[in-house]
Design a protein around this motif. Structure first.
Motif, PDB file in Angstrom:
ATOM      1  N   UNK A 217       0.907  -1.401   0.113  1.00 35.07           N
ATOM      2  CA  UNK A 217      -0.053   0.131   0.312  1.00 35.07           C
ATOM      3  C   UNK A 217       1.138   1.017   0.258  1.00 35.07           C
ATOM      4  N   UNK A 218       2.283   0.903   0.577  1.00 28.48           N
ATOM      5  CA  UNK A 218       3.025   2.006   0.428  1.00 28.48           C
ATOM      6  C   UNK A 218       3.837   2.258  -1.069  1.00 28.48           C
ATOM      7  N   UNK A 219       3.479   1.859  -1.582  1.00 28.42           N
ATOM      8  CA  UNK A 219       4.110   2.226  -3.049  1.00 28.42           C
ATOM      9  C   UNK A 219       3.602   1.993  -4.447  1.00 28.42           C
ATOM     10  N   UNK A 220       3.661   2.724  -5.328  1.00 30.18           N
ATOM     11  CA  UNK A 220       3.159   2.314  -6.431  1.00 30.18           C
ATOM     12  C   UNK A 220       2.790   1.359  -6.997  1.00 30.18           C
ATOM     13  N   UNK A 221       2.133   0.853  -6.878  1.00 36.32           N
ATOM     14  CA  UNK A 221       1.134  -0.396  -8.015  1.00 36.32           C
ATOM     15  C   UNK A 221       0.530  -0.358  -9.494  1.00 36.32           C
ATOM     16  N   UNK A 222       0.960  -1.696 -10.628  1.00 40.61           N
ATOM     17  CA  UNK A 222       0.993  -1.269 -11.506  1.00 40.61           C
ATOM     18  C   UNK A 222      -0.526  -2.008 -11.989  1.00 40.61           C
ATOM     19  N   UNK A 223      -1.805  -1.029 -12.951  1.00 41.66           N
ATOM     20  CA  UNK A 223      -2.544  -0.649 -13.145  1.00 41.66           C
ATOM     21  C   UNK A 223      -3.156  -1.231 -14.400  1.00 41.66           C
ATOM     22  N   UNK A 231      -0.155   1.409 -15.913  1.00 43.76           N
ATOM     23  CA  UNK A 231       0.383   2.998 -15.831  1.00 43.76           C
ATOM     24  C   UNK A 231       0.047   2.204 -14.025  1.00 43.76           C
ATOM     25  N   UNK A 232       0.830   3.489 -13.429  1.00 45.71           N
ATOM     26  CA  UNK A 232       1.563   3.365 -11.721  1.00 45.71           C
ATOM     27  C   UNK A 232      -0.140   3.915 -11.091  1.00 45.71           C
ATOM     28  N   UNK A 233       0.260   4.241  -9.946  1.00 46.66           N
ATOM     29  CA  UNK A 233      -0.833   4.708  -8.609  1.00 46.66           C
ATOM     30  C   UNK A 233      -0.244   3.812  -7.618  1.00 46.66           C
ATOM     31  N   UNK A 234      -1.230   4.782  -6.798  1.00 46.65           N
ATOM     32  CA  UNK A 234      -0.460   4.523  -4.946  1.00 46.65           C
ATOM     33  C   UNK A 234      -1.725   3.388  -4.094  1.00 46.65           C
ATOM     34  N   UNK A 235      -0.821   2.457  -4.232  1.00 45.42           N
ATOM     35  CA  UNK A 235      -1.294   1.527  -3.164  1.00 45.42           C
ATOM     36  C   UNK A 235      -1.812   1.200  -2.861  1.00 45.42           C
ATOM     37  N   UNK A 236      -2.284   2.297  -2.537  1.00 41.15           N
ATOM     38  CA  UNK A 236      -2.758   2.646  -0.433  1.00 41.15           C
ATOM     39  C   UNK A 236      -4.434   2.904  -0.769  1.00 41.15           C
ATOM     40  N   UNK A 237      -4.252   3.811  -2.439  1.00 40.60           N
ATOM     41  CA  UNK A 237      -5.843   4.165  -2.804  1.00 40.60           C
ATOM     42  C   UNK A 237      -6.412   3.027  -3.251  1.00 40.60           C
ATOM     43  N   UNK A 238      -6.037   1.895  -3.390  1.00 40.52           N
ATOM     44  CA  UNK A 238      -6.662   0.755  -4.146  1.00 40.52           C
ATOM     45  C   UNK A 238      -7.493  -0.164  -2.836  1.00 40.52           C
ATOM     46  N   UNK A 239      -8.291   0.324  -3.617  1.00 42.58           N
ATOM     47  CA  UNK A 239      -9.281  -1.043  -2.751  1.00 42.58           C
ATOM     48  C   UNK A 239     -10.123  -1.968  -3.661  1.00 42.58           C
ATOM     49  N   UNK A 240     -10.706  -3.472  -3.519  1.00 36.91           N
ATOM     50  CA  UNK A 240     -11.669  -4.099  -3.852  1.00 36.91           C
ATOM     51  C   UNK A 240     -12.979  -3.260  -3.718  1.00 36.91           C
TER      52      UNK A 240
END
Length: 402
Positions: A217-223, A231-240
């Motif tokens: 959650x504290x890093x940029x993750x691939x979506x 592209x990449x967004x911050x993992x903490x902003x992604x929820x099911x």
């Protein structure tokens, strides 16, 4: 006694026959128009969610008919009238939508921009009817003048330009909604490529697909976007996403509503960028896992009635308040909606305020909205299981079945 020459008699008779045929054609056309009107009144309760558009012209060869409907029963009824009603039909171009042949089978789609603007008619200069967020499934119905007629999960019909969505066959669109689906819950921001270039902007509620193998959650993750762009967004902003929720917590609903306080008013807006009154209430419900009708005059038919009293004691925070006026025939015309927040107060997106604000319905309060109190007509409580309150996943599935 002289007799009229045959050729002269024929010259006089032909216009008379043409006139009589013309009268019969006009009467036939009028009869068809009346029958189509009766069918429309019986089946089409709300043209915002279902349509019957039909044109006809009487010619010496017979009726020329064109148009469309979104209701199978209406299509069958019109075709029965044309074939069994004694009409001479020269041309029948009346269609049932979606027109799978015209669309080459791609009768579904996924919104591919952060906020898609849907218009009341084809064209960028036309009225903004509603909006749809990235990742939202749509039913694609028709194509005209470079624009697509589409239906959103709240069953609203409007026109959308092709660049705003990815056209698919229904089975392909259903495949988008798998275990990797995530909702973006951060502030308005951007998704960047591996090189750091901006790919797209993002708003709260956008749906993306998680494409990383090492989530944190504290890093940029691939979506992944619906069109396959990464592209990449911050993992903490992604929820099911809440797709099949059966519980609606009032605290969470109002938290979503108050999080949008101060957003500008926009007629047709249903996104965190800007909203109209019903777009505001609709968005709060969506963020909590439920799809409700689009417009205030539709939302007032959802949920269950709450009796209004001068002291508002029957109301609970989270109830919807509906405002409007009475027509000459005594019926209500609902024109505005907002959330009741307790203690005689309400939160709403009003054009007169310019942004989403909380105001009071009590004359003794400094922020008393007198014209709102005078125009308050109804209150409704929208709870899971009541009319018009549909889990997001069910609404998504239903739109891709059609």
């Amino acid at each position: 006694m002289s007799t009229m020459k045959p050729y002269l008699f024929n010259l006089l008779l032909i216009p008379c026959l043409l006139f009589l045929n013309s009268c019969r054609d006009v009467n036939k056309a009028k009869s068809f128009e009346q029958m189509a009107d009766r069918i429309s009144k019986h089946y089409v309760e709300d043209s915002r969610v279902d349509r019957l558009e039909i044109e006809h012209k009487s010619t010496f060869q017979g009726l020329l008919v064109k148009g469309y409907t979104t209701i199978p029963e209406v299509y069958d009824s019109i075709q029965a009238v044309l074939s069994e009603g004694g009409f001479v039909v020269a041309q029948n171009n009346f269609r049932l939508l979606p027109d799978a042949k015209l669309l080459e089978g791609k009768t579904a789609g996924i919104i591919n921009v952060s906020v898609a603007n849907l218009r009341s008619k084809p064209g960028h200069s036309q009225e903004l009817a509603t909006q749809a967020l990235m990742g939202t499934p749509i039913q694609v119905l028709d194509f005209k003048d470079g624009w697509y007629l589409v239906r959103t999960p709240d069953r609203y019909l409007a026109w959308l330009e092709p660049g705003a969505f990815v056209a698919m066959r229904p089975q392909e669109a259903q495949g988008w909604f798998n275990e990797d689906l995530r909702m973006y819950t951060g502030p308005t921001s951007v998704m960047k490529s591996e090189e750091g270039d901006i790919v797209t902007d993002l708003v709260f509620g956008n749906l993306l697909r998680y494409a990383d193998t090492d989530w944190a959650e504290d890093k940029m993750v691939l979506v992944e976007l619906p069109d396959g762009t990464h592209g990449y967004v911050k993992g903490s902003f992604l929820v099911p996403p809440l797709l099949q929720s059966s519980i609606l917590r009032t605290e969470a609903l109002l938290e979503s509503a108050f999080a949008n306080a101060g957003r500008p008013y926009l007629w047709g807006g249903t996104s965190p960028k800007a909203m109209d009154c019903s777009g505001f209430t609709k968005t709060a419900f969506y963020e909590n896992g439920f799809v409700i009708p689009r417009d205030a005059s539709q939302q007032v038919l959802a949920g269950k009635v709450v009796e209004l009293t001068p002291d508002f004691h029957n109301l609970k925070p989270g109830d919807l308040l509906f405002f409007g006026r009475f027509r000459e025939d005594g019926s209500e015309k609902i024109t505005h909606v907002g959330f009741y927040t307790g203690e005689g107060r309400f939160l709403h997106a009003g054009a007169d305020n310019g942004r989403i604000v909380e105001q009071s319905l009590r004359p003794e309060d400094e922020d008393f909205a007198e014209h709102r109190l005078k125009s308050l007509l109804q209150a409704r409580r929208l709870e899971p299981g009541t009319e018009g309150v549909v889990p997001v996943g069910t609404a998504f599935t239903d739109i891709l079945k059609q």
